[in-house]
Enzyme design. Sequence first.
Site, PDB file in Angstrom:
ATOM      1  N   TYR A   1       0.864  -1.288   0.090  1.00  0.00           N
ATOM      2  CA  TYR A   1      -0.074   0.038  -0.122  1.00  0.00           C
ATOM      3  C   TYR A   1       1.069   1.201  -0.005  1.00  0.00           C
ATOM      4  O   TYR A   1       1.898   1.222   0.082  1.00  0.00           O
ATOM      5  CB  TYR A   1      -0.955  -0.171   0.940  1.00  0.00           C
ATOM      6  CG  TYR A   1      -0.701  -0.099   2.492  1.00  0.00           C
ATOM      7  CD1 TYR A   1       0.281  -0.012   3.108  1.00  0.00           C
ATOM      8  CD2 TYR A   1      -1.868  -0.510   3.363  1.00  0.00           C
ATOM      9  CE1 TYR A   1       0.670   0.318   4.498  1.00  0.00           C
ATOM     10  CE2 TYR A   1      -1.624  -0.466   4.819  1.00  0.00           C
ATOM     11  CZ  TYR A   1      -0.443  -0.314   5.201  1.00  0.00           C
ATOM     12  OH  TYR A   1      -0.209  -0.247   6.708  1.00  0.00           O
ATOM     13  N   GLU A   2       0.068   2.304  -0.075  1.00  0.00           N
ATOM     14  CA  GLU A   2       0.808   3.844  -0.183  1.00  0.00           C
ATOM     15  C   GLU A   2       1.824   3.839  -1.486  1.00  0.00           C
ATOM     16  O   GLU A   2       3.016   4.177  -1.400  1.00  0.00           O
ATOM     17  CB  GLU A   2       1.437   4.250   0.990  1.00  0.00           C
ATOM     18  CG  GLU A   2       1.742   5.602   1.295  1.00  0.00           C
ATOM     19  CD  GLU A   2       0.693   6.315   1.031  1.00  0.00           C
ATOM     20  OE1 GLU A   2      -0.392   6.102   1.368  1.00  0.00           O
ATOM     21  OE2 GLU A   2       0.989   7.443   0.360  1.00  0.00           O
ATOM     22  N   GLY A   3       1.292   3.025  -2.575  1.00  0.00           N
ATOM     23  CA  GLY A   3       2.322   2.850  -3.760  1.00  0.00           C
ATOM     24  C   GLY A   3       3.011   1.695  -3.456  1.00  0.00           C
ATOM     25  O   GLY A   3       4.036   1.553  -2.814  1.00  0.00           O
TER      26      GLY A   3
END
Lengths: 603, 603
Positions: free
Chosen positions: B442-444
């Site tokens: 997550y978060e890229g």
Amino acid sequence: MAQSIADRRDQEFVLHEMLNAADLASHDRFKEFNKKTMDMVLTEARNLAVKELLPVSKEGDETGCTLENGKVTIPSSFHRAYKLFCEGEWVAMCDDPEFGGQGMPRILSMAAGELFTGANCAFLMYPGLTHGAGKLVEEFGTEDQKKKYLENLYTGKWAGTMCLTEPEAGSDVGNLTTIAKRNEDGTFSITGSKIFISGGDQDLTENIIHPVLARIEGAPAGTKGISLFLVPKYRVNDDGTISEPNDVTCTGLEEKMGIHGNATASLAFGSKGNCIGELLGAENKGMKAMFVMMNEARLGVGLQGFGFASASYVNAVNYAKERIQGTDLTKIFDKDPKPVAIINHPDVKRQLLHMKAYVDGMRSLMYFAALCFDKVLTSTDDTDKDTWQGLIELLIPVVKGYITDRAFEVCTQGVQVFGGYGFISEYPQEQLLRDCKITSIYEGTNGIQAMDLLGRKLGLKKGKPFMDLLTRMNQTIAAAKEIPELADMAVRVETAVNKLGETAMHMGMTAMSEKVLDAFAVAHPFLDVTGDVVMAWLELWRAVTAQPKIGSAKKKDAAFYQGQVTTAKYFIQWVLPATLGKMDALKGNIPAIMEMPEDAFPA
Amino acid sequence: MAQSIADRRDQEFVLHEMLNAADLASHDRFKEFNKKTMDMVLTEARNLAVKELLPVSKEGDETGCTLENGKVTIPSSFHRAYKLFCEGEWVAMCDDPEFGGQGMPRILSMAAGELFTGANCAFLMYPGLTHGAGKLVEEFGTEDQKKKYLENLYTGKWAGTMCLTEPEAGSDVGNLTTIAKRNEDGTFSITGSKIFISGGDQDLTENIIHPVLARIEGAPAGTKGISLFLVPKYRVNDDGTISEPNDVTCTGLEEKMGIHGNATASLAFGSKGNCIGELLGAENKGMKAMFVMMNEARLGVGLQGFGFASASYVNAVNYAKERIQGTDLTKIFDKDPKPVAIINHPDVKRQLLHMKAYVDGMRSLMYFAALCFDKVLTSTDDTDKDTWQGLIELLIPVVKGYITDRAFEVCTQGVQVFGGYGFISEYPQEQLLRDCKITSIYEGTNGIQAMDLLGRKLGLKKGKPFMDLLTRMNQTIAAAKEIPELADMAVRVETAVNKLGETAMHMGMTAMSEKVLDAFAVAHPFLDVTGDVVMAWLELWRAVTAQPKIGSAKKKDAAFYQGQVTTAKYFIQWVLPATLGKMDALKGNIPAIMEMPEDAFPA
């Protein structure tokens, strides 16, 4: 339909194009297993795996096993799968038909096993351990014991386990405290507790036969005083019928990270003073019996790891071809770029190629190791037999240790390809990752495999098996040099093989010097580089097999063969340079790990 | 008592001996945070983490979150922890005291955060996301919005989330379909569905403020037409009091591999046509706002990964010191060898040292990155400010991508040290491993971090930040060369730094050529080697700090400092050679990944 579990085309490539498995049919023992039969067996195995085992894997994970009022319940969906598995005679694929085995070559059982364990490992452990228990009876049992137990195990009518570990005796099994007291009738009364017993109890079979390691009263301490006993859950009459319960109690099931469908039991033997076992094999030779079984057992765990990796890989390929997300990198500045399947993204393609390189290499190694077993059985010449056996001994720690480590990495990558969907249980990837973790731990941790490679196998027979392996590698290199497209790769692999030889020499010498601890501190990295070079060799072998066929093959096959060469190139040009660096470290200054003061670690 | 969560001595070493964090107190902004205050804050954080957050982590994992009749319930034990966390004013550690923040330096919040997230990441995500939502309001909100929301968020009275992802818009967020329709009163009616919303619903706070990315009717397609909205679960009156429900429905919770204590929700906005949001910031500038938040968010995820690794490491050390199993390798042929603690086994010591090398290196990187943020705030000179900001931009993909990848490996090793006990839920290791996996996603995803490094950060400001980083590395190398014991290491790191410079140049050029796809295909390996060299630099920096103190230190400290040097030696002599090999591969023949035919993958 998209493939699941394993890449069938590649299975056939390794079996028939790389290793010529059907040649085994020229031997009387395997005469029924020509190519056609092999393919039929594999098709049957695939059907069972895809239609019956795979669909209940997730339920097995979610439901898990329960212990209530002393009774263990395993996932109900496993019952049908088990019935079909036994009906198909898959429990004892390679064993003597006299006792219910199928007598097939081990290489074929390996291909089938990849499908079964890749589909549902937690399930497969029940028949897998059953087979192992049967094998012990076949190897060490008296005629009476064989009559009493063997067919019931090999047909899966009864199940088997393997009871070694105790709370204070895991890797150090010689420390065990389970006691066997001699009875007047020649049986033994068993008292003790075992933990981490896979399939230790269940509601799947009418009886469970526990091979149990225990110490006969008065026997020496340590591994020298350990004997092996058959301890049935329900006592067995001489005519093979089942009699009263045998004071074997399941005292708990472990909550664990994965393989939830398999009951990992704590067992108490003789808590009411009434547990009877019979000696299997000679007194105090229990550990020796374990060693005889070890190669097969470790091959089996390597197969489990590989099966997870293989399944995770095909899932990732399928997903990457179907999942539309993001635009082509070269078109991001276009006015209205179309989203594409993620396999087109360079980073995703690299991940898939990385997984493929390892999965393909593992498959070659697993099948080759299995072929070594078949060659031992079919060799008529003692020197040959000895050579094949030596390769088995040498490769087993690589199969178990290296493959299961890499398999977990492949499964990690398999989660990553799915992005957020890789982390959620709706998709199979996270379960494969969780399930896979155990394979680096049980059946001898991978640290122990590394010690086995460095301490026992490297110097075995004055290093002949290791030299035999290098010779085989050099044969492949020589063949590759003859093919212009592969010449560059051949040279690179040659460099690596030579460096491995030097590294092994250095490690072996260090292990026999006063710096022995320094050598064993890097035994695991040595296992890693050995495995890397084995992979490189097998990738090159694949390329040697595939390259000449590209020109004349039909379109689909041509792509497959080209893929073999490109994958080899990826591994050899890309992974191998790091391996060279690791060997430089091993050959040079072995780091002073043992110098690290214990109190420099946090207290 | 054995340490848990993190090595306090090493935290202090990095804060005070390596990075001199207390020097920040010379700036007016941080004048209250001298060394004594910092240590007090850290002690408070440790108390809360050890006594309140850690004990409920396992329950959070086992209980998980449930959705029943539209109501989400999170683990009940989290309620007390949340109350205490908010009372301690930990939600907004670095933020303006005017709105309920503590105004502390980020480097200190990093040390505290290591403890909080290492203790219970699933819990910490609730206040963590709340802080992120507050930050958005602080950065982009009108005065009215700040008055209405900010203090309630920064004190944790209300919670916040971050609603970006939709089923068809994950990494490709520009593809989102949630619609905002302009109302006459200036508000917007929101319609759409979001998935994977961490802390998306819960029974912890009286209200939840959802920042939601959506497209205003008629806005352009893609990222250019995305705006940001504040959508409360319960509408908020102008005076800050809560009014009626706002048509935000939790439609499901994900079953997932880890972080079970955090509710990962699917949310439907406006399913009854009655969901009101207010624009936050400018129209169509939603993505820009996200970018402003990105550094902090990615720093936070790097911290999560690091926190897991840090906790897994100290657990492994504790276990290895206590677990008695097997005898000393040099004494196996003795008559009656005593079993020893497994830390004495060479392979276990190597594993611990390997974990330590990475965990220490990660801590240095996390704290250094945080210090860069503080330096930006305290720099009076624009060039300085610019330099520090450039380092932040460059390091963020390394912090997020490299650290979370390595953290998962450390947690894997942390399971292995425990053997069979690592796989069962009785011990914390398997949960840490499961929880950790999300951080690479997550978060890229880390693939996106790698693209960010190669495509944006490497060439940023004509490569100045990258050159600044190399300059800093060379300063450390120069200092190390002055210390005889470190001279050899200094030369090795210098070789690696030079090679990284060449590799970066080659990669950058390739990325700007027609071979752009080939370059991006190995962006992730480039991230890996960049991270490795950063680790080597930081390990050397540690050695430079520690070596001169060994002679005059008291016994316990001397061992700690010696441990710094030995750990640096391990990393630089042992890990770095493989990195050199990887850079050889990157610099040389970038493998033809993109040549791999798609139909060579299984169909």
